[in-house]
Structures are given as structure tokens and as C-alpha cells.
Design a protein around this motif. Structure first.
Motif, PDB file in Angstrom:
ATOM      1  N   ALA A 147      15.589  76.558  45.734  1.00 20.11           N
ATOM      2  CA  ALA A 147      16.488  77.647  45.628  1.00 20.11           C
ATOM      3  C   ALA A 147      17.539  77.102  44.451  1.00 20.11           C
ATOM      4  O   ALA A 147      18.373  76.222  44.922  1.00 20.11           O
ATOM      5  CB  ALA A 147      16.819  78.315  46.834  1.00 20.11           C
ATOM      6  N   LEU A 150      20.930  76.280  46.945  1.00 21.76           N
ATOM      7  CA  LEU A 150      20.606  75.489  48.101  1.00 21.76           C
ATOM      8  C   LEU A 150      22.058  74.646  48.162  1.00 21.76           C
ATOM      9  O   LEU A 150      22.637  74.196  47.401  1.00 21.76           O
ATOM     10  CB  LEU A 150      19.687  74.449  47.532  1.00 21.76           C
ATOM     11  CG  LEU A 150      19.247  73.447  48.641  1.00 21.76           C
ATOM     12  CD1 LEU A 150      18.535  74.108  50.044  1.00 21.76           C
ATOM     13  CD2 LEU A 150      18.477  72.450  48.216  1.00 21.76           C
ATOM     14  N   SER A 168      19.703  78.132  52.139  1.00 19.12           N
ATOM     15  CA  SER A 168      19.534  79.072  50.857  1.00 19.12           C
ATOM     16  C   SER A 168      19.964  80.367  51.510  1.00 19.12           C
ATOM     17  O   SER A 168      19.243  81.121  52.251  1.00 19.12           O
ATOM     18  CB  SER A 168      18.299  78.932  50.244  1.00 19.12           C
ATOM     19  OG  SER A 168      18.127  79.979  49.212  1.00 19.12           O
TER      20      SER A 168
END
Length: 252
Positions: A147, A150, A168
Motif C-alpha cells: 500500500a 504503509l 495501511s
């Protein structure tokens, strides 16, 4: 993780013996390291050859073919005897018993084959379910770790060890890596908690009793203030035991 640590993961990665965070780090590494890629390919090739002699599942038609063969096979008739007729009459029941015993043995053999096939088929179904679950969990883990938003936070554990929380908000979940230097006793377990403000701690999962490490996907961690780990009785507690909190990871 240092470069030396990354290179040391070659063997563990080839045998799928790394956790999810280590896997992501190593796969990013081998994208630029031809030496490690070559070594992984060679180790996987060796591992696959070692598995050549593993058992295979009998085909589904095995049971039907065995039972059909039993039905088609005629039993041997009694041998003609030169003895007097009375002896032949006395021997007839014995032949019938032998014939019946042979038929029973064939049926038992067929039943045993079918039972073995059924057990192996059940094992294959169970293994397939475990593999499917693992793949789903791995896909979710990779989605979180890949992601764009993150955020990785970590904190030490009392008694040695570390808790890492990779969160995330886009995925609404975190990958949690817990690694303690010492496992709890056999009747105790690590329990994870999500804490927001002054509200009550929310259970985030319990490890098996006596287990020292784990990597888990935990939903709903983003948006909380603290991710905590405590040592609780086997099976977990409704609220964390304050004196047994061994790690607190700030999330804000």
C-alpha cells in the motif's frame, strides 16, 4: 535489516521458511541482485528433485475397479478326489469354507483399498483448504505491505523481542510481526490489543499457548492510538492484565 541479513535469507526464502515481512524485503532485494536470484532457482530445483518420491493420490476410479474385479473373478472349483464318495462329501463343506474365506479376503482387500483411498482423499481436501487459506492470507498481507500509505512502527518487548506493526489506512488493516526471545509458559499466551484514547482495550487476537512468535493480519488497527501485547491465561482474557503488558506500539 542489513545487506548481510538479506543475503542470509536465500535458503529460508527458497524453502518458504520466512515470515511475510522478510518475504517482502527479500523479494525487493532479489529484483536487483542476480546472484541471489540464481541461488534461489538452484535451491528450489534441488528441493523439487528431493520430493520426486512423494506419494500420489489414488485415482477416484480405484474403488469401483477393485469391486468390479471381485465380482468378475470366479472362485476355483474343488479338486476332484479319488477318495470314496463319503470322503468327498466330507470335504465339500471344507471347500465351501475355503471358497467363502477367499471371497471374504477379496472383499476385505477391496474395502481396505477403498478405506486408504478415502483417508488420502480427505487429507488432500484438508491440505487444499489449508493452502487456499494460506494463499488468501498471503495475498492480503502483500496488499497491505504494498500500500502506498504503509506506515511501519515498532517497539521492544519486556524480556526481549520486538513487535512490528505495518499499517495501511487504505487497506484498513495491519501486518503485525511479534517475535519474543522467550515463549510464555505452556498455560500462558501472548494476546494482542487495540487501544483508542481512554476507551477499553479491544481484543486483536490470541496466539497459541506457549508460542513465541507470529505474523498476523489484524483488521481495524489504523485509527487507534496504541497496539499492545500482554501475557494472559491460555485462551485469552476479556481485558489486558495491566501488570502483564509486555509491549506497547504507539500508532500516532
Amino acid at each position: 535489516m542489513t545487506t548481510a541479513d538479506i543475503h542470509a535469507l536465500v535458503g529460508a526464502y527458497a524453502l518458504d521458511a520466512v515470515d511475510d515481512l522478510e518475504r517482502v524485503s527479500f523479494e525487493r532485494h532479489i529484483a536487483d541482485c542476480e546472484t541471489c536470484r540464481t541461488e534461489v532457482d538452484e535451491l528450489r530445483g534441488t528441493a523439487s528433485r528431493l520430493a520426486d518420491s512423494t506419494w500420489s493420490v489414488p485415482p477416484p476410479r480405484l474403488r469401483a475397479e477393485v469391486l468390479a474385479a471381485v465380482g468378475r473373478t470366479r472362485q476355483l472349483p474343488p479338486v476332484e478326489s479319488a477318495r470314496p464318495r463319503a470322503d468327498a462329501r466330507a470335504a465339500a463343506p471344507r471347500w465351501r469354507r475355503y471358497t467363502a474365506a477367499a471371497a471374504a479376503a477379496g472383499i476385505l482387500a477391496a474395502g481396505a483399498g477403498a478405506a486408504v483411498w478415502a483417508v488420502q482423499e480427505q487429507r488432500v481436501r484438508e491440505k487444499s483448504a489449508v493452502v487456499a487459506e494460506a494463499r488468501t492470507r498471503e495475498a492480503r498481507t502483500e496488499a497491505i505491505l504494498a500500500a502506498a500509505d504503509l506506515v511501519v512502527r515498532t517497539a521492544p518487548m519486556i524480556g526481549g523481542g520486538r513487535v512490528t506493526v505495518a499499517s495501511s489506512e487504505q487497506q484498513g488493516a495491519s501486518v503485525v510481526s511479534l517475535r519474543a526471545d522467550e515463549a510464555p509458559s505452556a498455560d500462558r499466551a501472548f494476546q494482542m490489543w487495540k487501544i483508542r484514547g481512554t476507551g477499553p482495550a479491544v481484543d486483536a487476537g490470541v496466539l497459541p499457548a506457549g508460542q513465541a512468535s507470529a505474523v498476523r493480519v489484524v483488521d481495524g488497527v489504523p485509527g487507534n492510538d496504541v497496539f499492545a501485547v500482554s501475557v494472559e491465561p491460555s485462551g485469552g482474557s476479556r481485558v489486558p492484565t495491566a501488570s502483564q503488558i509486555v509491549a506497547q506500539v504507539p500508532l500516532t
